[in-house]
Design an enzyme around this catalytic site. Structure first.
Site, PDB file in Angstrom:
ATOM      1  N   HIS A 115      22.565  35.979 -14.775  1.00 41.80           N
ATOM      2  CA  HIS A 115      21.375  36.690 -14.345  1.00 41.80           C
ATOM      3  C   HIS A 115      20.432  36.597 -14.520  1.00 41.80           C
ATOM      4  O   HIS A 115      19.083  36.647 -14.194  1.00 41.80           O
ATOM      5  CB  HIS A 115      21.985  38.369 -13.369  1.00 41.80           C
ATOM      6  CG  HIS A 115      21.367  39.406 -14.063  1.00 41.80           C
ATOM      7  ND1 HIS A 115      23.011  39.899 -15.035  1.00 41.80           N
ATOM      8  CD2 HIS A 115      20.761  39.471 -14.242  1.00 41.80           C
ATOM      9  CE1 HIS A 115      22.648  40.985 -15.208  1.00 41.80           C
ATOM     10  NE2 HIS A 115      21.585  40.861 -15.203  1.00 41.80           N
ATOM     11  N   ASP A 145      29.181  36.745 -14.961  1.00 36.82           N
ATOM     12  CA  ASP A 145      27.398  36.981 -15.245  1.00 36.82           C
ATOM     13  C   ASP A 145      27.345  36.615 -16.654  1.00 36.82           C
ATOM     14  O   ASP A 145      26.498  37.333 -17.484  1.00 36.82           O
ATOM     15  CB  ASP A 145      27.523  38.549 -14.567  1.00 36.82           C
ATOM     16  CG  ASP A 145      25.845  38.344 -14.663  1.00 36.82           C
ATOM     17  OD1 ASP A 145      25.323  38.039 -14.309  1.00 36.82           O
ATOM     18  OD2 ASP A 145      25.979  39.942 -15.079  1.00 36.82           O
ATOM     19  N   GLY A 216      16.741  44.932 -19.096  1.00 38.36           N
ATOM     20  CA  GLY A 216      16.360  44.140 -20.222  1.00 38.36           C
ATOM     21  C   GLY A 216      17.866  44.376 -20.974  1.00 38.36           C
ATOM     22  O   GLY A 216      17.281  43.423 -22.229  1.00 38.36           O
ATOM     23  N   ASN A 217      18.181  45.289 -21.069  1.00 40.77           N
ATOM     24  CA  ASN A 217      19.231  45.340 -22.437  1.00 40.77           C
ATOM     25  C   ASN A 217      20.241  43.856 -21.361  1.00 40.77           C
ATOM     26  O   ASN A 217      21.421  43.757 -22.207  1.00 40.77           O
ATOM     27  CB  ASN A 217      19.479  46.192 -22.258  1.00 40.77           C
ATOM     28  CG  ASN A 217      19.322  47.076 -23.040  1.00 40.77           C
ATOM     29  OD1 ASN A 217      19.056  48.822 -23.519  1.00 40.77           O
ATOM     30  ND2 ASN A 217      19.596  47.076 -24.298  1.00 40.77           N
ATOM     31  N   SER A 218      20.519  43.517 -19.929  1.00 35.27           N
ATOM     32  CA  SER A 218      21.512  42.729 -19.857  1.00 35.27           C
ATOM     33  C   SER A 218      21.550  41.907 -21.025  1.00 35.27           C
ATOM     34  O   SER A 218      20.534  40.624 -20.685  1.00 35.27           O
ATOM     35  CB  SER A 218      20.628  42.647 -18.537  1.00 35.27           C
ATOM     36  OG  SER A 218      20.890  43.325 -17.185  1.00 35.27           O
ATOM     37  N   LEU A 273      46.641  29.657  -9.303  1.00 36.25           N
ATOM     38  CA  LEU A 273      48.214  30.367  -8.650  1.00 36.25           C
ATOM     39  C   LEU A 273      48.244  29.818  -7.494  1.00 36.25           C
ATOM     40  O   LEU A 273      49.740  28.936  -6.654  1.00 36.25           O
ATOM     41  CB  LEU A 273      49.029  31.602  -9.279  1.00 36.25           C
ATOM     42  CG  LEU A 273      50.113  31.696  -9.217  1.00 36.25           C
ATOM     43  CD1 LEU A 273      51.175  31.266  -9.605  1.00 36.25           C
ATOM     44  CD2 LEU A 273      50.722  33.548  -9.183  1.00 36.25           C
ATOM     45  N   GLY A 274      47.043  29.785  -6.784  1.00 44.44           N
ATOM     46  CA  GLY A 274      47.467  29.411  -5.598  1.00 44.44           C
ATOM     47  C   GLY A 274      48.242  30.050  -4.449  1.00 44.44           C
ATOM     48  O   GLY A 274      49.248  30.004  -4.059  1.00 44.44           O
ATOM     49  N   VAL A 275      48.499  31.551  -4.424  1.00 47.13           N
ATOM     50  CA  VAL A 275      48.461  32.359  -3.621  1.00 47.13           C
ATOM     51  C   VAL A 275      47.697  34.169  -3.125  1.00 47.13           C
ATOM     52  O   VAL A 275      46.285  33.597  -4.139  1.00 47.13           O
ATOM     53  CB  VAL A 275      50.136  33.803  -4.358  1.00 47.13           C
ATOM     54  CG1 VAL A 275      51.376  32.838  -4.293  1.00 47.13           C
ATOM     55  CG2 VAL A 275      49.152  33.876  -5.159  1.00 47.13           C
ATOM     56  N   ILE A 277      47.092  37.275  -2.210  1.00 50.07           N
ATOM     57  CA  ILE A 277      47.488  39.052  -2.770  1.00 50.07           C
ATOM     58  C   ILE A 277      47.544  40.494  -2.711  1.00 50.07           C
ATOM     59  O   ILE A 277      46.156  39.815  -2.716  1.00 50.07           O
ATOM     60  CB  ILE A 277      48.799  38.608  -5.143  1.00 50.07           C
ATOM     61  CG1 ILE A 277      46.994  39.024  -5.666  1.00 50.07           C
ATOM     62  CG2 ILE A 277      49.175  37.779  -5.137  1.00 50.07           C
ATOM     63  CD1 ILE A 277      47.320  38.803  -6.934  1.00 50.07           C
TER      64      ILE A 277
END
Length: 493
Positions: A115, A145, A216-218, A273-275, A277
């Site tokens: 960001h 992020d 600003g710390n991001s 994995l394709g589930v 859950i």
């Protein structure tokens, strides 16, 4: 020597020590407290300020004047500023944003938040010694992020290494470095307040700290006392916009893998994995005769790796590639960190027993949902019935179209719910479609009742149902209510 004399001697000694400490120079007193100056000198040169700029829509290339809304001057200023653009519309202007980052290699790779640099067409890096370099964007991962940048330097750059966040404990000292509120290089210290915090993402694994983190710390580093980065400062929880001692840094245990993939491929390549859950509740565990409420319950298996590996709806995934699964978050994180194309062992709980399956993982980023064909449903005109406080009727073609449930065969539509029933308490809603009861399909109310009777005969206190709401499947556990027979009060003979 009596007790009173001993106590008086101890008090005199403590008083003398206090007077002696107070007489020490301030420098000597501070030496008794933990300091971070050496740590700052060790890692500070690898922490950078980041300034980004981008072109955004605006008026006249500068900030808009502030006039009261509805004021007679509002229309005047709007007309005047619109005339400043050649085409009569808003003219673009450049916008700047600030953030932080840190160098992870001497050849100039830099980690920050996505960001911080999102949408930027120019990224400028400022080092602690005042040197500025233009950065190239290597890759980003919005899911965590995280972004990876690269600068070219004639000299090897100072850099820092990642540590293992999971080796630390709540209460350990940590240090934040960055560019809070655009004030330049700044340091704050605190302790680890908690691990495993989740904000909104599927891969969230945040460290919470009371060290001051501000805007600003991001993108800046969260250091341990060895100078290793154990987190990337990302967000704060605050009603004011400033630090109140609740800050969050993405754990290095997540960041390391993301950065390695961005560096190698310019993008992430997560296992798939394709589930679908959901977490296993205590009520669901009881209905399944599962000893502990843990693992991830499979609610849907579209075409993909899981279906090819034999995983079915109703399975509870207890371990993945040798790692025990506590809940859905843990499974998502472990699968995402796995290698695309790798074949792993998956331990599932099914029909009261465990079974080990082998599944070859796909890639999440390229997974495509397979279209499911429309199916024919039950005939129209069927009547509704009430069971366990739920009024339901078979899913008809008309209701299927209304509820956008073209891929569901059979099933019962909830028409009404007794607000005092267990069904209402568990969160069932009108319009939900019940497709399975005790992991068996239902198409009629008689099917539903038969499943309840069988569960009651087996001594179960609850039943497991599978519903679909807005196309999303979900298991719920319902208590089987026993009807009490009302009797007549007969006087004793």
């Amino acid at each position: 020597m009596d007790a009173r004399t001993v106590l008086a001697a101890i008090m005199a000694l403590l008083t003398a020590l206090a007077i002696a400490f107070a007489a020490l120079p301030a420098r000597a007193q501070s030496a008794q407290l933990p300091g971070f100056a050496d740590l700052v000198d060790q890692v500070g040169d690898a922490v950078v300020n980041i300034t980004t700029s981008s072109v955004v829509a605006g008026r006249g290339g500068g900030p808009d004047p502030i006039v009261p809304e509805g004021s007679p001057l509002e229309d005047f200023f709007n007309d005047f500023l619109d005339r400043q653009a050649p085409d009569g519309g808003p003219s673009p202007r450049r916008s700047q944003a600030l953030g932080s980052g840190f160098v992870i290699s001497e050849d100039g790779y830099i980690v920050t938040n996505n960001h911080v640099i999102e949408g930027a067409d120019e990224i400028m890096i400022e080092f602690r010694n005042g040197v500025e370099l233009v950065a190239e964007l290597i890759g980003t991962d919005p899911n965590t992020d995280i972004a990876l940048l690269k600068v070219d330097s004639d000299e090897p750059l100072p850099f820092v290494s990642f540590g293992v966040a999971s080796e630390h404990r709540v209460g350990d000292w940590v240090m934040v470095m960055g560019n809070p509120l655009g004030q330049g290089f700044s340091v704050s210290v605190g302790v680890i307040s908690a691990f495993g915090r989740s904000l909104s993402g599927a891969y969230d694994d945040f460290i919470q700290t009371d060290a001051a983190i501000n805007q600003g710390n991001s993108g800046g580093p969260l250091f341990n006392l060895d100078g290793d980065v154990i987190g990337v400062n990302t967000a704060i929880l605050s009603p004011t916009g400033g630090s109140i001692g609740i800050g969050f840094a993405m754990s290095s245990d997540v960041v390391i893998n993301v950065v390695e993939q961005l560096r190698e491929f310019g993008e992430t390549r997560r296992g798939w994995l394709g589930v679908r859950i959901q977490d296993v509740t205590a009520e669901m565990a009881e209905a399944l005769s599962l000893e502990d409420a843990r693992g991830a319950m499979v609610t849907d298996v579209p075409t993909g790796p899981a279906s090819e590996g034999g995983i079915v709806v109703g399975d509870v995934i207890l371990s993945f590639d040798g790692q025990d699964i506590a809940d859905t978050r843990e499974l998502v994180r472990i699968v995402g960190d796995s290698t695309v194309g790798e074949t792993v062992r998956v331990l599932v709980f099914r029909d009261g027993e465990t079974e080990t399956l082998r599944v070859t993982l796909g890639r999440r980023e390229t997974a495509e949902s397979a279209a499911t064909p429309e199916v024919e449903g039950a005939p129209d005109g069927t009547t509704s019935s009430e069971i366990l406080g739920i009024t339901m009727s078979p899913l008809t073609d008309d209701r299927r179209e209304e509820l956008n449930a073209g891929n569901i065969a059979g099933g019962l539509v909830i028409e009404a719910i007794d607000p005092a029933s267990d069904a209402a308490e568990m969160g069932l809603q009108v319009g939900d479609i019940i497709t399975e009861v005790t992991q068996q399909p239902v198409a009629t109310v008689a099917d539903f009742q038969a499943r309840i009777d069988a569960a009651d005969a087996a001594g179960q206190k609850s039943i497991l149902i599978l519903i679909r709401r807005d196309g999303t499947p979900r298991f719920m556990a319902l208590t089987i209510e026993e009807e009490e027979t009302e009797g007549e009060l007969v006087p004793a003979e």
